[in-house]
Scaffold this motif. Structure first.
Motif, PDB file in Angstrom:
ATOM      1  N   ILE A 215       0.631  -1.142  -0.076  1.00 61.28           N
ATOM      2  CA  ILE A 215       0.203   0.120  -0.195  1.00 61.28           C
ATOM      3  C   ILE A 215       0.884   1.360   0.229  1.00 61.28           C
ATOM      4  O   ILE A 215       1.681   1.276   0.849  1.00 61.28           O
ATOM      5  CB  ILE A 215      -0.607   0.406   0.959  1.00 61.28           C
ATOM      6  CG1 ILE A 215      -1.872  -1.119   1.076  1.00 61.28           C
ATOM      7  CG2 ILE A 215      -1.653   1.536   1.122  1.00 61.28           C
ATOM      8  CD1 ILE A 215      -3.012  -1.444   2.027  1.00 61.28           C
ATOM      9  N   SER A 216       0.980   2.195  -0.923  1.00 63.15           N
ATOM     10  CA  SER A 216       2.457   3.198  -1.435  1.00 63.15           C
ATOM     11  C   SER A 216       0.940   4.124  -1.514  1.00 63.15           C
ATOM     12  O   SER A 216      -0.217   4.425  -2.106  1.00 63.15           O
ATOM     13  CB  SER A 216       2.988   2.863  -2.710  1.00 63.15           C
ATOM     14  OG  SER A 216       2.653   1.938  -3.512  1.00 63.15           O
ATOM     15  N   ARG A 217       2.389   5.257  -1.670  1.00 60.60           N
ATOM     16  CA  ARG A 217       1.423   6.668  -2.082  1.00 60.60           C
ATOM     17  C   ARG A 217       2.502   7.225  -3.107  1.00 60.60           C
ATOM     18  O   ARG A 217       4.016   7.228  -2.780  1.00 60.60           O
ATOM     19  CB  ARG A 217       1.444   7.779  -0.610  1.00 60.60           C
ATOM     20  CG  ARG A 217       1.442   9.302  -1.824  1.00 60.60           C
ATOM     21  CD  ARG A 217       0.938  10.158  -0.307  1.00 60.60           C
ATOM     22  NE  ARG A 217       2.211  10.455   0.322  1.00 60.60           N
ATOM     23  CZ  ARG A 217       2.204  11.117   1.380  1.00 60.60           C
ATOM     24  NH1 ARG A 217       1.407  10.691   2.498  1.00 60.60           N
ATOM     25  NH2 ARG A 217       3.370  11.408   1.811  1.00 60.60           N
ATOM     26  N   ASP A 230       6.481  -1.300   5.206  1.00 55.95           N
ATOM     27  CA  ASP A 230       7.597  -1.718   5.674  1.00 55.95           C
ATOM     28  C   ASP A 230       7.222  -3.778   4.867  1.00 55.95           C
ATOM     29  O   ASP A 230       6.664  -3.976   5.216  1.00 55.95           O
ATOM     30  CB  ASP A 230       8.188  -2.057   6.499  1.00 55.95           C
ATOM     31  CG  ASP A 230       9.620  -2.567   6.348  1.00 55.95           C
ATOM     32  OD1 ASP A 230      10.141  -3.159   5.996  1.00 55.95           O
ATOM     33  OD2 ASP A 230      10.029  -1.681   7.680  1.00 55.95           O
ATOM     34  N   ASP A 231       8.101  -3.880   3.627  1.00 56.53           N
ATOM     35  CA  ASP A 231       7.768  -5.576   2.983  1.00 56.53           C
ATOM     36  C   ASP A 231       8.437  -6.474   4.522  1.00 56.53           C
ATOM     37  O   ASP A 231       7.365  -7.744   4.516  1.00 56.53           O
ATOM     38  CB  ASP A 231       8.996  -5.787   1.663  1.00 56.53           C
ATOM     39  CG  ASP A 231       8.515  -4.397   0.631  1.00 56.53           C
ATOM     40  OD1 ASP A 231       7.433  -3.901   0.619  1.00 56.53           O
ATOM     41  OD2 ASP A 231       9.325  -4.409   0.501  1.00 56.53           O
ATOM     42  N   GLY A 284       5.615   9.453   7.121  1.00 57.61           N
ATOM     43  CA  GLY A 284       7.341   8.654   8.180  1.00 57.61           C
ATOM     44  C   GLY A 284       7.608   9.439   8.870  1.00 57.61           C
ATOM     45  O   GLY A 284       7.489  10.495   9.076  1.00 57.61           O
ATOM     46  N   GLY A 285       8.551   8.275   9.483  1.00 59.39           N
ATOM     47  CA  GLY A 285       9.546   8.531  10.683  1.00 59.39           C
ATOM     48  C   GLY A 285      10.617   9.324  10.710  1.00 59.39           C
ATOM     49  O   GLY A 285      10.767   9.299   9.294  1.00 59.39           O
ATOM     50  N   LEU A 289      10.843   3.755  10.704  1.00 59.91           N
ATOM     51  CA  LEU A 289       9.933   4.078   9.763  1.00 59.91           C
ATOM     52  C   LEU A 289      10.246   5.326   8.524  1.00 59.91           C
ATOM     53  O   LEU A 289       9.080   5.580   8.226  1.00 59.91           O
ATOM     54  CB  LEU A 289       8.825   3.408  10.137  1.00 59.91           C
ATOM     55  CG  LEU A 289       8.155   3.110  11.124  1.00 59.91           C
ATOM     56  CD1 LEU A 289       6.913   3.096  11.772  1.00 59.91           C
ATOM     57  CD2 LEU A 289       8.088   1.056  10.809  1.00 59.91           C
ATOM     58  N   GLN A 290      11.129   5.215   8.409  1.00 64.93           N
ATOM     59  CA  GLN A 290      11.711   6.184   7.409  1.00 64.93           C
ATOM     60  C   GLN A 290      11.339   5.833   6.187  1.00 64.93           C
ATOM     61  O   GLN A 290      11.545   4.763   5.462  1.00 64.93           O
ATOM     62  CB  GLN A 290      13.192   6.307   7.432  1.00 64.93           C
ATOM     63  CG  GLN A 290      13.470   7.051   8.353  1.00 64.93           C
ATOM     64  CD  GLN A 290      15.295   7.492   7.920  1.00 64.93           C
ATOM     65  OE1 GLN A 290      15.034   7.601   6.873  1.00 64.93           O
ATOM     66  NE2 GLN A 290      15.929   8.335   9.042  1.00 64.93           N
ATOM     67  N   LYS A 291      10.128   7.021   5.326  1.00 60.18           N
ATOM     68  CA  LYS A 291       9.931   6.606   3.566  1.00 60.18           C
ATOM     69  C   LYS A 291       8.835   4.944   4.285  1.00 60.18           C
ATOM     70  O   LYS A 291       8.269   4.499   3.266  1.00 60.18           O
ATOM     71  CB  LYS A 291      10.879   5.954   3.050  1.00 60.18           C
ATOM     72  CG  LYS A 291      11.551   7.367   2.639  1.00 60.18           C
ATOM     73  CD  LYS A 291      12.618   6.641   1.342  1.00 60.18           C
ATOM     74  CE  LYS A 291      13.654   8.518   1.058  1.00 60.18           C
ATOM     75  NZ  LYS A 291      14.194   8.191  -0.050  1.00 60.18           N
ATOM     76  N   ARG A 292       8.551   4.668   5.508  1.00 55.38           N
ATOM     77  CA  ARG A 292       7.215   4.045   5.713  1.00 55.38           C
ATOM     78  C   ARG A 292       6.158   4.500   6.575  1.00 55.38           C
ATOM     79  O   ARG A 292       5.787   5.750   7.005  1.00 55.38           O
ATOM     80  CB  ARG A 292       7.627   2.854   6.985  1.00 55.38           C
ATOM     81  CG  ARG A 292       9.027   2.526   6.387  1.00 55.38           C
ATOM     82  CD  ARG A 292       8.923   1.579   4.462  1.00 55.38           C
ATOM     83  NE  ARG A 292       9.538   1.041   3.923  1.00 55.38           N
ATOM     84  CZ  ARG A 292      10.036   1.016   3.498  1.00 55.38           C
ATOM     85  NH1 ARG A 292      10.531   2.398   2.441  1.00 55.38           N
ATOM     86  NH2 ARG A 292      11.441   0.491   3.155  1.00 55.38           N
TER      87      ARG A 292
END
Length: 832
Positions: A215-217, A230-231, A284-285, A289-292
């Motif tokens: 699920i992404s933007r 995060d995979d 994101g964090g 959770l960077q870029k998550r």
């Protein structure tokens, strides 16, 4: 051996019994089956559409678009004014003019892979038919541009389209944009996509094998950055994405999908339906959770009633905004669900979920996932933060680590009012659309448009006492995969995209109902009776008080008296039927609606079952006798309204009764038929046989019966019923049976006599001596035998032997007229 149920970690609000047992003996299996059947015992009966419109019915005209080179109209997108429909198909993006009744192609963009790209896809082991470019994403970015993504021979790509000039636009980089994470590779994989403020939110798979759901933007602007899940965290378990929705007041995107429920300890995979959320403000964090996503959370959608098995597989879901002036928490999400349990396979249900209930579940407690054992358990440690709350991107690393481990809500989202909205035990629904319609009294009703696998569109209105299916419209002659359904409220039409093209279906056709009673009985919130103009018209167009009763469909009080018919074919007239005695008569009655009850009234009011047959098709069958002649009326009763659908006067052919209409008792109301076959009240052809003599009454009846069956092509069951009528009236085939038996016996006797005679002749021939040497009698016979016959002593006196001349003009006495004799007239070699 004792049977041990597997351990189940269902939440307290999910009372699903475990369907798998470690060891199962026959008594245990029986008990499980009994439990399953008992759980299903509370299901309501299947709903029946009131009227049906097959393809080609004048009452329901459809518009179609199909082209020989256009297939798989996967994605539909409607312009703001509702006049243009953009279609994402296989290798093409279309612009269709749908502002008129007919669908017209305005423009078509070819976006197909090259031959080399097709060959590369084929060399990878994919079918050539699957290596085309299937458009799976088509969204408006702004007032001038659209964004489209396609599978592109298992190498997803995206592009920009100027929808004003309807032409491709080069991306800012000048190169084709890669579509990984925005569009699936496989055309058979489902996905969801939605744009908010020019940013694209998608749910799909991000690899060639389809093992990395995300699920992404994308297309982020300003301070936003592209985000994804995060995979490595296992936030999604083999999901099938269905739909997504944006709720502006919450600033959240809700994703709907089905996935494997890892929180349940079953041997087999147990599928559950989910709702997940992310905040549009998430960036994101900072370290964790960077870029998550920091706001991802999910919960189970539990479509079930008390003491019933849940329907756990989501097929389609749509969002219905609340009425004006109603809190946003009353927003409803209507979803179609099916079940993985074989005990209720083939069934479909509709469940509605309130936004307020969804918010309460996400605001409650969460389960925790043990990364070592991969098992879920109820959270026991102190609650550090509430997952799913917007604004966590600025939270501490400890808080974000807590969010990473706690993203599954402990409670499940139950349906509104804790009950199923609609249950269909005999039809499978695949797609739906929902709309709120204001009736004449100012009350709002929810109308659902449901597509079946068989190619029918059902229009259902939700009432206090349950759903009512107003009508069904056949959209396709043959069942085919439905790709998408789109409702245009401004134009009042439903667009259906399939593998072959697009169909435009009006939401209603009020003019079909020709009288006030018909209009009210339909219980369609779109239609009401206009007392001023004496027509059934759209409710919104009627200024004064309209005749309409959506809840009960009661004609009384809504229609003024007398209720006169208003049929397209003019006022109904009675049918005169001339028959012969002992003739089987069948009277037909049209079907006013599938919910109406049809009854026949005869000369004696009540029809005895010993004399009359009433099949399920509503017809009446009986044997014509002096007692059964007279007037017959077919009465339809629906709700509190009664009307005569057919009136017949049955008379004997030789009767001198003049053919005049019977006195009218009540005005005859005619409802329009639901199928073209019933478009007129036509009587099946009856037999016009000559009047039989008194001694031939039985034969006459049998001939009429046989000929009538051939003419009508009736089924074996009806023929047996008619034969029963003949037997009840004393008509049998005994005389015919006796005559045929006597003739058969005479023929057998004659054949036996002929056979015996021929056997006797063969025996005589065998007793006569045979001599193969010619002239033996003339050479060795005694002188007395060689003496020539005298004239007149024998028929062979002309010197001929069996028609041939004897030697020396004498008869040898061997044969005479085919009979061997000696010269003394006796058989040879016998004493005289």
């Amino acid at each position: 051996m004792h049977r041990q149920p597997l351990k189940s970690s269902f939440a307290s609000d999910c009372t699903l019994p475990s369907p798998v047992w470690v060891t199962m003996e026959p008594p245990g299996l029986l008990s499980v089956v009994v439990v399953f059947v008992g759980l299903l015992g509370t299901f309501v009966e299947g709903l029946t559409p009131r009227v049906s419109f097959p393809i080609g019915t004048p009452g329901r005209s459809l518009s179609r678009f199909n082209s020989s080179d256009v297939r798989n109209t996967t994605t539909l997108l409607l312009s703001d004014d509702g006049d243009t429909l953009f279609v994402g198909a296989r290798d093409f993006v279309l612009s269709l003019d749908v502002g008129q009744e007919d669908i017209v192609v305005k423009s078509k963009l070819d976006w197909s892979p090259s031959n080399n790209e097709m060959n590369d896809c084929f060399m990878k082991g994919k079918k050539k038919a699957d290596c085309h470019n299937f458009i799976r994403v088509l969204q408006f970015l702004n007032s001038t541009h659209m964004y489209a993504c396609g599978t592109f021979a298992f190498s997803p790509r995206c592009t920009y389209i100027n929808h004003e000039t309807f032409s491709f636009v080069t991306s800012p980089s000048g190169k084709p944009e890669e579509g990984r994470g925005r569009c699936p590779y496989d055309p058979y994989q489902r996905n969801s996509a939605i744009t908010v403020d020019g940013e694209l939110y998608t749910g799909t798979v991000a690899d060639y094998m389809g093992n990395r759901p995300v699920i992404s933007r994308h297309l982020s602007e300003g301070s936003h950055i592209d985000l994804k899940l995060d995979d490595t965290l296992g936030w999604l378990e083999d999901p099938t994405f269905i739909s997504s929705s944006f709720v502006p007041s919450e600033e959240k995107i809700y994703f709907f999908f089905s996935e494997v429920g890892r929180e349940y300890d079953f041997i087999d995979k147990f599928t559950v339906s989910r709702i997940a959320q992310v905040c549009t403000s998430d960036v994101g964090g900072q370290r964790t959770l960077q870029k998550r996503w920091t706001t991802f959370a999910k919960a189970q959608l539990l479509c079930k009633s008390d003491n019933e098995l849940p329907y756990n597989i989501l097929q389609d879901i749509v969002t219905l905004p609340p009425p004006e002036g109603t809190p946003v928490d009353e927003t409803l999400f209507f979803g179609i669900f099916t079940s993985q349990w074989s005990v209720n396979s083939g069934q479909s249900v509709v469940c509605a979920f309130r936004l307020g209930d969804i918010k309460a579940v996400f605001g409650g407690n969460y389960k925790v996932l043990n990364r070592d054992t991969l098992r879920w358990s109820t959270r026991v440690q102190e609650k550090v933060a509430n997952p799913g709350v917007c604004g966590l991107h600025n939270a501490s690393d400890n808080t974000l680590r807590f969010v990473k481990e706690n993203f599954l809500a402990e409670d499940s989202v139950h349906p509104a009012r804790r009950r199923l909205t609609l249950v269909s035990p005999d039809r499978r629904y695949t797609h739906l659309a929902a709309q709120r319609v204001q009736a004449s009294g100012g009350r709002n009703y929810t109308v659902l448009f449901l597509l079946t696998e068989a190619g029918y569109l059902h229009k259902a209105v939700l009432l206090d006492d349950g759903p009512h299916i107003i009508e069904e419209v056949q959209v396709f002659e043959q069942p085919q995969p439905i790709k998408s359904v789109l409702l245009s409220i401004s134009k009042g039409v439903v667009f259906v995209g399939s593998s072959e093209g697009v169909v435009r279906v009006p939401v209603s056709n009020c003019s079909y109902y020709g009288s006030c009673a018909e209009c009210v009985l339909a219980r369609d919130p779109f239609c009401a009776w206009d007392h001023s103009n004496k027509v059934c018209a759209p409710t919104i167009s009627i200024q004064d008080q309209a005749g309409q009763d959506v809840e009960r469909g009661s004609v009384q009080g809504q229609c003024t008296s007398p209720i006169m018919p208003r049929s397209r074919s003019g006022p109904e007239k009675f049918k005169l039927v001339s028959v012969s005695l002992k003739e089987v008569v069948r009277l037909q009655c049209p079907e006013a609606s599938r919910l109406a009850r049809r009854e026949w009234v005869g000369p004696d009011r009540l029809l005895s079952p010993e004399l009359y047959l009433q099949p399920e098709d509503g017809s009446l069958q009986f044997l014509a006798t002096a007692d059964t002649l007279g007037q017959y009326r077919c009465i339809s009763m629906e709700n509190d309204y009664e009307q005569a659908l057919a009136v017949y006067q049955v008379k004997q052919k030789s009767s001198p009764t003049p053919e005049t209409a019977p006195p009218s008792e009540t005005p005859t109301q005619r409802l329009l038929p639901t199928t073209p076959a019933d478009s007129a009240l036509t009587l099946p052809p009856t037999v016009a046989m000559p009047e039989p003599a008194a001694s031939a009454t039985t034969r006459q009846a049998s001939r009429n019966f046989t000929y009538w069956v051939k003419q009508m092509g009736e089924t074996g069951a009806e023929s047996r019923g008619e034969e029963a009528l003949l037997l009840e009236r004393g008509s049998t085939y005994l005389k015919e049976l006796v005559v045929v038996s006597m003739l058969l016996a005479g023929c057998v006797f004659l054949l036996v006599a002929i056979g015996l005679y021929r056997v006797r002749q063969r025996c005589r021939n065998k007793t006569a001596p045979q001599d193969s040497s010619p002239g033996r009698d003339s050479e060795q016979g005694d002188p007395h035998e060689q003496e020539p016959l005298r004239d007149g002593q024998s028929p062979c006196s002309n010197g001929k032997q069996n028609g041939q001349a004897a030697p020396n003009g004498q008869a040898n006495g061997v044969m005479c007229n085919g009979t061997p004799k000696g010269s003394n007239g006796h058989l040879p070699n016998t004493p005289t």
